[in-house]
Motif scaffolding. Structure first.
Motif, PDB file in Angstrom:
ATOM      1  N   ARG A   1       0.836  -1.273   0.165  1.00  0.00           N
ATOM      2  CA  ARG A   1      -0.012  -0.265  -0.116  1.00  0.00           C
ATOM      3  C   ARG A   1       0.889   1.069   0.136  1.00  0.00           C
ATOM      4  NH1 ARG A   1      -5.108   1.490   1.248  1.00  0.00           N
ATOM      5  NH2 ARG A   1      -5.607   3.487   2.379  1.00  0.00           N
ATOM      6  N   GLY A   2       1.794   1.383   0.796  1.00  0.00           N
ATOM      7  CA  GLY A   2       2.806   2.395   0.931  1.00  0.00           C
ATOM      8  C   GLY A   2       3.473   2.514  -0.293  1.00  0.00           C
ATOM      9  N   ALA A   3       3.733   1.525  -0.809  1.00  0.00           N
ATOM     10  CA  ALA A   3       4.743   1.690  -2.214  1.00  0.00           C
ATOM     11  C   ALA A   3       3.944   2.291  -3.218  1.00  0.00           C
ATOM     12  CB  ALA A   3       5.350   0.305  -2.581  1.00  0.00           C
ATOM     13  N   LYS A   4       2.764   1.792  -3.267  1.00  0.00           N
ATOM     14  CA  LYS A   4       2.111   2.276  -4.288  1.00  0.00           C
ATOM     15  C   LYS A   4       1.616   3.683  -4.441  1.00  0.00           C
ATOM     16  CE  LYS A   4      -0.430  -1.902  -5.510  1.00  0.00           C
ATOM     17  NZ  LYS A   4      -1.704  -2.712  -5.973  1.00  0.00           N
ATOM     18  N   GLN A   5       1.621   4.237  -2.857  1.00  0.00           N
ATOM     19  CA  GLN A   5       1.277   5.500  -2.841  1.00  0.00           C
ATOM     20  C   GLN A   5       2.492   6.635  -3.254  1.00  0.00           C
ATOM     21  OE1 GLN A   5       0.493   5.644   1.390  1.00  0.00           O
ATOM     22  NE2 GLN A   5      -1.651   4.805   1.117  1.00  0.00           N
ATOM     23  N   VAL A   6       3.767   6.161  -2.750  1.00  0.00           N
ATOM     24  CA  VAL A   6       4.896   6.792  -3.171  1.00  0.00           C
ATOM     25  C   VAL A   6       5.144   6.785  -4.487  1.00  0.00           C
ATOM     26  CG1 VAL A   6       7.301   6.916  -2.794  1.00  0.00           C
ATOM     27  CG2 VAL A   6       6.024   6.725  -0.968  1.00  0.00           C
ATOM     28  N   LEU A   7       5.172   5.686  -5.353  1.00  0.00           N
ATOM     29  CA  LEU A   7       5.351   5.440  -6.783  1.00  0.00           C
ATOM     30  C   LEU A   7       4.239   6.283  -7.581  1.00  0.00           C
ATOM     31  CD1 LEU A   7       5.977   1.626  -7.015  1.00  0.00           C
ATOM     32  CD2 LEU A   7       7.764   3.626  -7.073  1.00  0.00           C
ATOM     33  N   ALA A   8       3.035   6.586  -7.241  1.00  0.00           N
ATOM     34  CA  ALA A   8       2.150   7.160  -7.866  1.00  0.00           C
ATOM     35  C   ALA A   8       2.266   8.841  -7.758  1.00  0.00           C
ATOM     36  CB  ALA A   8       0.827   7.063  -7.197  1.00  0.00           C
TER      37      ALA A   8
ATOM     38  N   ARG B   1      12.535  -3.871  -3.001  1.00  0.00           N
ATOM     39  CA  ARG B   1      11.770  -4.457  -3.925  1.00  0.00           C
ATOM     40  C   ARG B   1      10.323  -3.658  -4.370  1.00  0.00           C
ATOM     41  NH1 ARG B   1       7.290  -7.791  -3.400  1.00  0.00           N
ATOM     42  NH2 ARG B   1       7.714  -8.029  -0.922  1.00  0.00           N
ATOM     43  N   LEU B   2       9.759  -3.371  -3.429  1.00  0.00           N
ATOM     44  CA  LEU B   2       8.457  -2.588  -3.530  1.00  0.00           C
ATOM     45  C   LEU B   2       8.791  -1.178  -3.954  1.00  0.00           C
ATOM     46  CD1 LEU B   2       6.637  -3.829  -0.422  1.00  0.00           C
ATOM     47  CD2 LEU B   2       6.227  -4.353  -2.808  1.00  0.00           C
ATOM     48  N   VAL B   3       9.670  -0.275  -3.704  1.00  0.00           N
ATOM     49  CA  VAL B   3       9.891   1.073  -3.863  1.00  0.00           C
ATOM     50  C   VAL B   3      10.934   1.533  -4.865  1.00  0.00           C
ATOM     51  CG1 VAL B   3       9.755   3.315  -2.874  1.00  0.00           C
ATOM     52  CG2 VAL B   3       8.343   1.808  -1.857  1.00  0.00           C
ATOM     53  N   LEU B   4      12.154   1.102  -3.802  1.00  0.00           N
ATOM     54  CA  LEU B   4      13.400   1.477  -4.660  1.00  0.00           C
ATOM     55  C   LEU B   4      13.827   1.058  -6.076  1.00  0.00           C
ATOM     56  CD1 LEU B   4      15.441   1.527  -1.094  1.00  0.00           C
ATOM     57  CD2 LEU B   4      14.220   3.164  -2.203  1.00  0.00           C
ATOM     58  N   ALA B   5      13.662  -0.360  -6.112  1.00  0.00           N
ATOM     59  CA  ALA B   5      13.870  -0.986  -7.453  1.00  0.00           C
ATOM     60  C   ALA B   5      13.046  -0.259  -8.521  1.00  0.00           C
ATOM     61  CB  ALA B   5      13.691  -2.343  -7.406  1.00  0.00           C
ATOM     62  N   PRO B   6      11.525  -0.120  -8.360  1.00  0.00           N
ATOM     63  CA  PRO B   6      10.870   0.631  -9.375  1.00  0.00           C
ATOM     64  C   PRO B   6      11.408   1.945  -9.744  1.00  0.00           C
ATOM     65  CG  PRO B   6       9.454  -0.470  -8.059  1.00  0.00           C
ATOM     66  CD  PRO B   6      10.823  -0.622  -7.159  1.00  0.00           C
ATOM     67  N   LEU B   7      11.642   2.771  -8.593  1.00  0.00           N
ATOM     68  CA  LEU B   7      12.225   4.196  -8.849  1.00  0.00           C
ATOM     69  C   LEU B   7      13.433   4.018  -9.713  1.00  0.00           C
ATOM     70  CD1 LEU B   7      11.392   5.911  -5.335  1.00  0.00           C
ATOM     71  CD2 LEU B   7       9.938   6.161  -7.376  1.00  0.00           C
ATOM     72  N   LYS B   8      14.253   3.323  -9.298  1.00  0.00           N
ATOM     73  CA  LYS B   8      15.656   3.146 -10.076  1.00  0.00           C
ATOM     74  C   LYS B   8      15.366   2.801 -11.408  1.00  0.00           C
ATOM     75  CE  LYS B   8      20.077   0.757  -9.852  1.00  0.00           C
ATOM     76  NZ  LYS B   8      20.947  -0.087  -8.929  1.00  0.00           N
ATOM     77  N   HIS B   9      14.617   1.732 -11.747  1.00  0.00           N
ATOM     78  CA  HIS B   9      14.207   1.254 -12.982  1.00  0.00           C
ATOM     79  C   HIS B   9      13.719   2.433 -13.979  1.00  0.00           C
ATOM     80  CE1 HIS B   9      12.788  -1.375 -16.221  1.00  0.00           C
ATOM     81  NE2 HIS B   9      11.648  -0.919 -16.070  1.00  0.00           N
ATOM     82  N   GLU B  10      12.998   3.464 -13.273  1.00  0.00           N
ATOM     83  CA  GLU B  10      12.200   4.679 -14.139  1.00  0.00           C
ATOM     84  C   GLU B  10      13.184   5.598 -14.439  1.00  0.00           C
ATOM     85  OE1 GLU B  10       9.047   5.587 -11.970  1.00  0.00           O
ATOM     86  OE2 GLU B  10       7.857   3.612 -12.416  1.00  0.00           O
ATOM     87  N   GLY B  11      14.538   5.422 -13.853  1.00  0.00           N
ATOM     88  CA  GLY B  11      15.609   6.405 -14.054  1.00  0.00           C
ATOM     89  C   GLY B  11      15.567   7.474 -12.922  1.00  0.00           C
ATOM     90  N   ARG B  12      14.779   7.446 -11.962  1.00  0.00           N
ATOM     91  CA  ARG B  12      14.831   8.403 -10.885  1.00  0.00           C
ATOM     92  C   ARG B  12      16.254   8.109  -9.906  1.00  0.00           C
ATOM     93  NH1 ARG B  12       9.734  10.070 -12.127  1.00  0.00           N
ATOM     94  NH2 ARG B  12       8.484   8.268 -12.811  1.00  0.00           N
ATOM     95  N   ALA B  13      16.920   8.978  -9.400  1.00  0.00           N
ATOM     96  CA  ALA B  13      17.902   9.077  -8.328  1.00  0.00           C
ATOM     97  C   ALA B  13      17.234   9.053  -7.072  1.00  0.00           C
ATOM     98  CB  ALA B  13      18.948  10.303  -8.627  1.00  0.00           C
ATOM     99  N   VAL B  14      17.656   8.168  -5.967  1.00  0.00           N
ATOM    100  CA  VAL B  14      17.247   8.205  -4.682  1.00  0.00           C
ATOM    101  C   VAL B  14      17.968   8.479  -4.005  1.00  0.00           C
ATOM    102  CG1 VAL B  14      15.600   6.808  -3.306  1.00  0.00           C
ATOM    103  CG2 VAL B  14      15.355   6.295  -5.842  1.00  0.00           C
ATOM    104  N   VAL B  15      17.870   8.965  -2.834  1.00  0.00           N
ATOM    105  CA  VAL B  15      18.663   9.501  -1.529  1.00  0.00           C
ATOM    106  C   VAL B  15      18.226   8.978  -0.515  1.00  0.00           C
ATOM    107  CG1 VAL B  15      20.081  10.834  -0.420  1.00  0.00           C
ATOM    108  CG2 VAL B  15      19.939  11.249  -2.923  1.00  0.00           C
ATOM    109  N   ARG B  16      18.634   7.924   0.318  1.00  0.00           N
ATOM    110  CA  ARG B  16      18.083   7.481   1.557  1.00  0.00           C
ATOM    111  C   ARG B  16      18.992   8.051   2.732  1.00  0.00           C
ATOM    112  NH1 ARG B  16      18.261   1.171   1.005  1.00  0.00           N
ATOM    113  NH2 ARG B  16      19.969   1.726   2.551  1.00  0.00           N
ATOM    114  N   ILE B  17      18.497   8.895   3.574  1.00  0.00           N
ATOM    115  CA  ILE B  17      19.093   9.546   4.663  1.00  0.00           C
ATOM    116  C   ILE B  17      19.207   8.526   5.988  1.00  0.00           C
ATOM    117  CG2 ILE B  17      19.376  11.604   5.961  1.00  0.00           C
ATOM    118  CD1 ILE B  17      18.316  13.175   3.939  1.00  0.00           C
ATOM    119  N   ASP B  18      20.225   8.500   6.615  1.00  0.00           N
ATOM    120  CA  ASP B  18      20.339   7.270   7.683  1.00  0.00           C
ATOM    121  C   ASP B  18      21.164   7.767   8.638  1.00  0.00           C
ATOM    122  OD1 ASP B  18      19.421   5.318   8.971  1.00  0.00           O
ATOM    123  OD2 ASP B  18      20.017   3.658   7.412  1.00  0.00           O
ATOM    124  N   HIS B  19      21.070   7.164   9.814  1.00  0.00           N
ATOM    125  CA  HIS B  19      22.203   7.640  11.012  1.00  0.00           C
ATOM    126  C   HIS B  19      23.224   6.484  11.019  1.00  0.00           C
ATOM    127  CE1 HIS B  19      19.491  10.784  12.670  1.00  0.00           C
ATOM    128  NE2 HIS B  19      18.479   9.828  12.596  1.00  0.00           N
TER     129      HIS B  19
END
Length: 384
Positions: free
Chosen positions: A204-211, A245-263
């Protein structure tokens, strides 16, 4: 973060409340890429069955195999090949290599997955926001950084989707005022403070962000902080395998850069805290640490599967206005003076201490370099 799953109207009202305008949300809600892919695979299976002929027929072992009829290759359209992820090697390997496109030269490249890791109070949020708003404005994100020869940058502003589960709108506004940003330059920065998404390690969350990423056509997606957007345990590898699998791979497949901020964990040199699966899927990992002065920070490349990013970037963080730039060459006393540090008493004390330390180190280095010449001149004077 509250991980209750809101119904669809509540979710889209929350989008609007966070300044994220989404039109025709019914089509976004009903679109199911998994169903589209399943339908395509079923069609291909039917075509393959039609080409195979009667399964009851068997080939004559004495018949010349070269004369046996062959099935015609399946005619798969370009869009279907792209959906299936099938590579066209003739197009891939012909001509010159396709140049890389850098959103922030040396730091963020289109289509790659990054993690930016730092200890608390190092300023990773300041750096990420500074870079994001420059990318959205179509300007240099880091003064002094240029793309490698042969690579390119976007011709103008690009859309940035920034999902923040740590900083309130007031904090974000205060930081943008310190950067002296013109609101007119932020039309392509889609910033959501505490967005009402379902956890991103769920379908559910993955579909919301991808949309949303597709709706705003984001070339860069920032998640701050990644552990705030998942429901699973931070030390559980399955949590981040599902997120990828649900969010990051689809975003990357679509050519979008993704930055995950972490501690970082207890040992900053070991990178992000939690499961080692966090680092298993990223292309580049940056570790942000404090530099030689309060106005210096350092980006260290922990690993890079592309081999296109510098090992270390020294950055200066100016305060009036707040912005970051690349330090080129050696640090001089004039550089320290140009950092425009805050004028609080505690900071002035730290600056004075750093200046004395730098001057003392410089004096000792100069004395060490000239010591042989001084000794030679003394021996000549004594012998004369």
């Amino acid at each position: 973060m509250d991980h209750q799953r809101p119904d669809t109207p509540t979710l889209w009202r929350a989008f609007a409340a966070n300044g994220l305008e989404v039109v025709d949300y019914t089509s976004l809600r009903d679109w199911d890429p998994d169903a589209e892919l399943a339908e395509l695979l079923a069609t291909l299976a039917e075509l393959e069955s039609a080409h195979e002929g009667d399964p009851g027929e068997t080939a004559d072992p004495d018949e010349d195999q070269d004369e046996m009829p062959h099935s015609a290759p399946l005619d798969i359209g370009e869009d279907d090949r792209r959906l299936l992820g099938l590579l066209d090697f003739e197009a891939l390997l012909s001509g010159e290599p396709e140049p890389s496109v850098w959103l922030v030269p040396g730091v963020i490249q289109c289509g790659l997955l990054y993690q930016l890791v730092a200890a608390p109070k190092t300023g990773k949020s300041l750096l990420a926001l500074d870079l994001a708003h420059w990318v959205a404005a179509g300007l240099d994100g880091l003064a002094g950084a240029d793309p490698p020869e042969g690579d390119t940058r976007p011709d103008g502003p690009v859309s940035v989707l920034y999902l923040d589960a740590e900083n309130s709108p007031k904090i974000v506004g205060d930081r943008l005022r310190e950067m002296e940003v013109d609101p007119a330059a932020l039309t392509r920065l889609h910033y959501a403070s505490f967005p009402a998404f379902a956890p991103l390690d769920t379908e559910r969350g993955a579909k919301q962000v991808l949309a949303l990423a597709r709706h705003v056509d984001a070339r860069l997606v920032v998640l701050e902080t990644v552990s705030r957007f998942v429901s699973g345990n931070e030390n559980d590898a399955q949590t981040y395998l599902d997120l990828y699998r649900l969010v990051l791979a689809p975003l990357k497949h679509e050519g979008r850069a993704v930055v995950r901020i972490d501690h970082t964990g207890k040992d900053a040199a070991l990178g992000a805290r939690g499961s080692s699966a966090k680092g298993g899927d990223v292309d580049v990992s940056w570790i942000l640490t404090k530099g030689q002065t309060p106005a210096r920070v350092k980006l260290t490349r922990e690993f890079d599967r592309t081999h296109q990013h510098p090992e270390v970037l020294h950055l200066h963080r100016r305060q009036s206005p707040l912005r970051h730039g690349v330090v080129i060459g050696k640090v001089s006393l004039a550089d320290l003076a140009a950092d425009e540090l805050p004028t609080s008493t505690s900071c002035r004390t730290r600056c004075a201490r750093w200046s004395r330390t730098w001057m003392h180190a410089t004096y000792r280095a100069e004395r060490a370099e000239t010591r042989p010449a001084r000794r030679t001149s003394q021996r000549v004077a004594r012998s004369g």
